[in-house]
Design a protein around this motif. Sequence first.
Motif, mmCIF file in Angstrom:
data_model
loop_
_atom_site.group_PDB
_atom_site.id
_atom_site.type_symbol
_atom_site.label_atom_id
_atom_site.label_comp_id
_atom_site.label_asym_id
_atom_site.label_seq_id
_atom_site.Cartn_x
_atom_site.Cartn_y
_atom_site.Cartn_z
ATOM 1 N N TYR A 270 -44.821 12.549 -3.661
ATOM 2 C CA TYR A 270 -44.617 13.043 -5.023
ATOM 3 C C TYR A 270 -43.347 12.461 -5.650
ATOM 4 C CZ TYR A 270 -41.382 16.313 -2.728
ATOM 5 O OH TYR A 270 -40.367 16.867 -2.000
ATOM 6 N N GLN A 271 -42.491 11.851 -4.829
ATOM 7 C CA GLN A 271 -41.266 11.236 -5.352
ATOM 8 C C GLN A 271 -41.571 10.105 -6.322
ATOM 9 O OE1 GLN A 271 -42.026 11.808 -2.199
ATOM 10 N NE2 GLN A 271 -40.423 13.065 -1.273
ATOM 11 N N HIS A 272 -42.788 9.535 -6.227
ATOM 12 C CA HIS A 272 -43.191 8.500 -7.190
ATOM 13 C C HIS A 272 -43.180 9.029 -8.622
ATOM 14 C CE1 HIS A 272 -44.315 4.738 -5.321
ATOM 15 N NE2 HIS A 272 -45.038 5.321 -4.392
ATOM 16 N N GLN A 273 -43.234 10.339 -8.797
ATOM 17 C CA GLN A 273 -43.335 10.927 -10.130
ATOM 18 C C GLN A 273 -41.966 11.235 -10.736
ATOM 19 O OE1 GLN A 273 -46.332 10.950 -11.471
ATOM 20 N NE2 GLN A 273 -47.165 10.175 -9.532
ATOM 21 N N HIS A 274 -40.941 10.544 -10.288
ATOM 22 C CA HIS A 274 -39.604 10.737 -10.837
ATOM 23 C C HIS A 274 -39.623 10.550 -12.354
ATOM 24 C CE1 HIS A 274 -39.249 6.317 -11.249
ATOM 25 N NE2 HIS A 274 -39.887 6.270 -10.098
ATOM 26 N N GLY A 275 -38.868 11.382 -13.029
ATOM 27 C CA GLY A 275 -38.836 11.335 -14.485
ATOM 28 C C GLY A 275 -39.968 12.083 -15.146
ATOM 29 N N ARG A 276 -40.974 12.483 -14.358
ATOM 30 C CA ARG A 276 -42.134 13.217 -14.873
ATOM 31 C C ARG A 276 -42.280 14.582 -14.205
ATOM 32 N NH1 ARG A 276 -45.955 8.104 -13.368
ATOM 33 N NH2 ARG A 276 -45.300 6.655 -15.023
ATOM 34 N N LEU A 277 -41.671 14.705 -13.037
ATOM 35 C CA LEU A 277 -41.818 15.906 -12.224
ATOM 36 C C LEU A 277 -40.441 16.306 -11.719
ATOM 37 C CD1 LEU A 277 -43.994 17.788 -10.760
ATOM 38 C CD2 LEU A 277 -43.775 16.203 -8.825
ATOM 39 N N ASP A 278 -40.020 17.516 -12.056
ATOM 40 C CA ASP A 278 -38.673 17.949 -11.681
ATOM 41 C C ASP A 278 -38.448 17.874 -10.173
ATOM 42 O OD1 ASP A 278 -38.220 18.462 -14.345
ATOM 43 O OD2 ASP A 278 -38.531 20.632 -14.174
ATOM 44 N N GLU A 279 -39.475 18.250 -9.401
ATOM 45 C CA GLU A 279 -39.330 18.247 -7.945
ATOM 46 C C GLU A 279 -39.115 16.844 -7.390
ATOM 47 O OE1 GLU A 279 -41.955 21.864 -8.851
ATOM 48 O OE2 GLU A 279 -41.609 19.848 -9.646
ATOM 49 N N ALA A 280 -39.685 15.845 -8.051
ATOM 50 C CA ALA A 280 -39.514 14.469 -7.587
ATOM 51 C C ALA A 280 -38.066 14.036 -7.729
ATOM 52 C CB ALA A 280 -40.434 13.533 -8.372
ATOM 53 N N ASP A 281 -37.464 14.308 -8.866
ATOM 54 C CA ASP A 281 -36.071 13.935 -9.074
ATOM 55 C C ASP A 281 -35.150 14.704 -8.145
ATOM 56 O OD1 ASP A 281 -35.943 11.971 -11.425
ATOM 57 O OD2 ASP A 281 -37.251 13.531 -12.199
ATOM 58 N N ALA A 282 -35.430 15.983 -7.943
ATOM 59 C CA ALA A 282 -34.606 16.780 -7.041
ATOM 60 C C ALA A 282 -34.715 16.277 -5.604
ATOM 61 C CB ALA A 282 -35.013 18.258 -7.121
ATOM 62 N N ALA A 283 -35.916 15.865 -5.198
ATOM 63 C CA ALA A 283 -36.118 15.354 -3.838
ATOM 64 C C ALA A 283 -35.361 14.042 -3.643
ATOM 65 C CB ALA A 283 -37.602 15.155 -3.563
ATOM 66 N N LEU A 284 -35.403 13.166 -4.634
ATOM 67 C CA LEU A 284 -34.667 11.909 -4.537
ATOM 68 C C LEU A 284 -33.162 12.160 -4.490
ATOM 69 C CD1 LEU A 284 -36.763 9.681 -6.966
ATOM 70 C CD2 LEU A 284 -36.557 9.388 -4.484
ATOM 71 N N ASP A 285 -32.703 13.148 -5.245
ATOM 72 C CA ASP A 285 -31.287 13.516 -5.182
ATOM 73 C C ASP A 285 -30.905 13.953 -3.767
ATOM 74 O OD1 ASP A 285 -30.831 13.014 -7.879
ATOM 75 O OD2 ASP A 285 -31.048 15.113 -8.491
ATOM 76 N N ARG A 286 -31.737 14.802 -3.163
ATOM 77 C CA ARG A 286 -31.426 15.293 -1.815
ATOM 78 C C ARG A 286 -31.503 14.168 -0.790
ATOM 79 N NH1 ARG A 286 -34.903 19.326 -3.618
ATOM 80 N NH2 ARG A 286 -36.557 18.633 -2.196
ATOM 81 N N ALA A 287 -32.469 13.271 -0.954
ATOM 82 C CA ALA A 287 -32.577 12.136 -0.040
ATOM 83 C C ALA A 287 -31.333 11.259 -0.126
ATOM 84 C CB ALA A 287 -33.827 11.319 -0.359
ATOM 85 N N ALA A 288 -30.873 11.007 -1.331
ATOM 86 C CA ALA A 288 -29.675 10.197 -1.522
ATOM 87 C C ALA A 288 -28.452 10.880 -0.917
ATOM 88 C CB ALA A 288 -29.448 9.940 -3.010
ATOM 89 N N GLU A 289 -28.334 12.171 -1.125
ATOM 90 C CA GLU A 289 -27.206 12.913 -0.560
ATOM 91 C C GLU A 289 -27.228 12.858 0.962
ATOM 92 O OE1 GLU A 289 -27.761 16.733 -2.268
ATOM 93 O OE2 GLU A 289 -27.142 16.096 -4.286
ATOM 94 N N PHE A 290 -28.429 12.951 1.546
ATOM 95 C CA PHE A 290 -28.562 12.897 3.004
ATOM 96 C C PHE A 290 -28.111 11.541 3.529
ATOM 97 C CE2 PHE A 290 -30.896 11.998 6.902
ATOM 98 C CZ PHE A 290 -30.744 13.169 7.625
ATOM 99 N N LEU A 291 -28.566 10.472 2.893
ATOM 100 C CA LEU A 291 -28.228 9.132 3.351
ATOM 101 C C LEU A 291 -26.734 8.860 3.229
ATOM 102 C CD1 LEU A 291 -31.230 7.120 1.852
ATOM 103 C CD2 LEU A 291 -30.845 7.657 4.271
ATOM 104 N N THR A 292 -26.165 9.151 2.069
ATOM 105 C CA THR A 292 -24.751 8.839 1.853
ATOM 106 C C THR A 292 -23.846 9.732 2.693
ATOM 107 O OG1 THR A 292 -24.701 10.260 -0.124
ATOM 108 C CG2 THR A 292 -25.132 7.918 -0.452
#
Length: 302
Positions: A270-292
């Motif tokens: 569902y991360q493919h739906q960034h900019g269209r789905l709030d959960e997608a953007d939030a998931a990408l944010d959490r993934a980035a925070e985890f990596l960094t």
Amino acid sequence: MSRQQREALDALLRSVPRGGTPPTIEEQRSGFAAAMSRPAPEGVATRRTVLGGRPTLELVPENASGGGQLLYLHGGGYVIGSPETHAGMVGELALRTGLRTLSVDYRLAPEHPFPGAVDDGLAAYRELLEAGTDPRELVLAGDSAGGGLSIATLLAAREAGLPQPAAVVVFSPWADLTLSGESIRTKASADPIFTAADIQAYADLYLGAGDPADPLASPVFADLTGLPPLLVQVGANELLLDDAVRLAARAGAADVEVTLEIGAGLPHVYQHQHGRLDEADAALDRAAEFLTAHLPVRTTVG
């Protein structure tokens, strides 16, 4: 979170015509590219390069600090997809992490069956290390087949005596090509994208004469000892739910630091739906925070 967004996405995915004459491999690839391709976001420069002997898309965010690198392996059932089809989502992850990102165009099946993709993933990883990349400043990510491939690449690296990276994130990983997870059946009506027959067809094309239970094809059967911290994100409404759940459990049992996130009412990657789905953007944010968070030099999350 937006229930309306989730319901609209589910309806849109279910509206895709099914049945009729099965498309050829080339038709599947071109159709996927037409449906999924989104450009890298503003603030991310792209250029084509080569890594591990394979064409690679380099994505460099304007906020790159030089403090780390991300190796990305795209999804598509090992049969379709490319760095271009994933440039939008991968670019969003690059921007959020502030990391120079390399998305590898590994060889696809059926022209190049298992373990071709694993060989390419390992070659890319090895070249980064041989070029002087500190593994403590290197992270991996992948989605769907690329999620399973990310884990397989790390298993192959471990067997080759190479050091592990700082962390790995997988979105809706396809980690069991035997299709033995219960969700293949229990989520049949909930999944708006795939049927079990779809997934079996991709498995057959990728495996060729290979063993579907081989740990490099199906990491849910692997000993994951020694792998780096792992974040697994998956939607509740997908046939591959149990792949993610069992992969996380397998990692935990091997004393790997692991975080599992199951998104209620959400479909495959569902991360493919960034900019269209709030959960997608939030998931990408959490993934980035985890990596960094696992890099020795913290980068600014955009």
